[in-house]
Design a protein around this motif. Structure first.
Motif: not given
Length: 142
Positions: A97-111
């Motif tokens: 995913a980082a190689a495909n789009n380094p500016a990809l936003p990531v959201r972490i859903d933690g319990d």
């Protein structure tokens, strides 16, 4: 006439009494600081805190559709979207995913019961791969 009193003694500090006082203070502080008050016989493993709620949080409808969603459940299981993945699979997918789009936003859903270390581990993996636009999802406090 001069009286000979013998050899003149040089004044000196008695170190034995000084060393005794220092050892006494050392023992006092060692004993005084070794007492801990615990209600149970088990050691304290968690901080007695309640995690805060966010007054303003994004709804699912307003969230960006091209965001990468990672999840951590209460037992430490990791999810890629809604699919449970292993640590090795997560690393491969994050790298791709980082190689495909380094500016990809990531959201972490933690319990809320998830270990904080698991969240930090996800943050480290994302930052190692170059994904730096990371957000955390919270509960709405309203």
């Amino acid at each position: 006439m001069r009286i000979d009193l013998g050899e003149e003694e040089q004044p000196e500090i008695n170190l034995i009494a000084l060393i005794d006082c220092i050892f006494f203070l050392l023992m006092f502080f060692m004993v005084a600081t070794s007492f801990k008050h615990q209600d149970d016989n088990k050691p304290l493993t968690e901080l007695p805190i309640t995690l805060p709620q966010s007054a303003v949080s994004l709804d699912r409808a307003t969230a960006s559709p091209d965001v990468l969603v990672l999840g951590v459940d209460a037992k430490g299981g990791v999810y890629w979207g809604r699919e449970r993945v292993t640590q090795a699979e997560l690393r491969k997918r994050l790298h791709a995913a980082a190689a495909n789009n380094p500016a990809l936003p990531v959201r972490i859903d933690g319990d809320t019961q998830a270990a904080y270390q698991e969240i930090v581990h996800l943050l480290d993996l994302c930052q190692f791969e170059g994904l730096t636009q990371i957000s955390m999802r919270t509960r709405n406090g309203r």
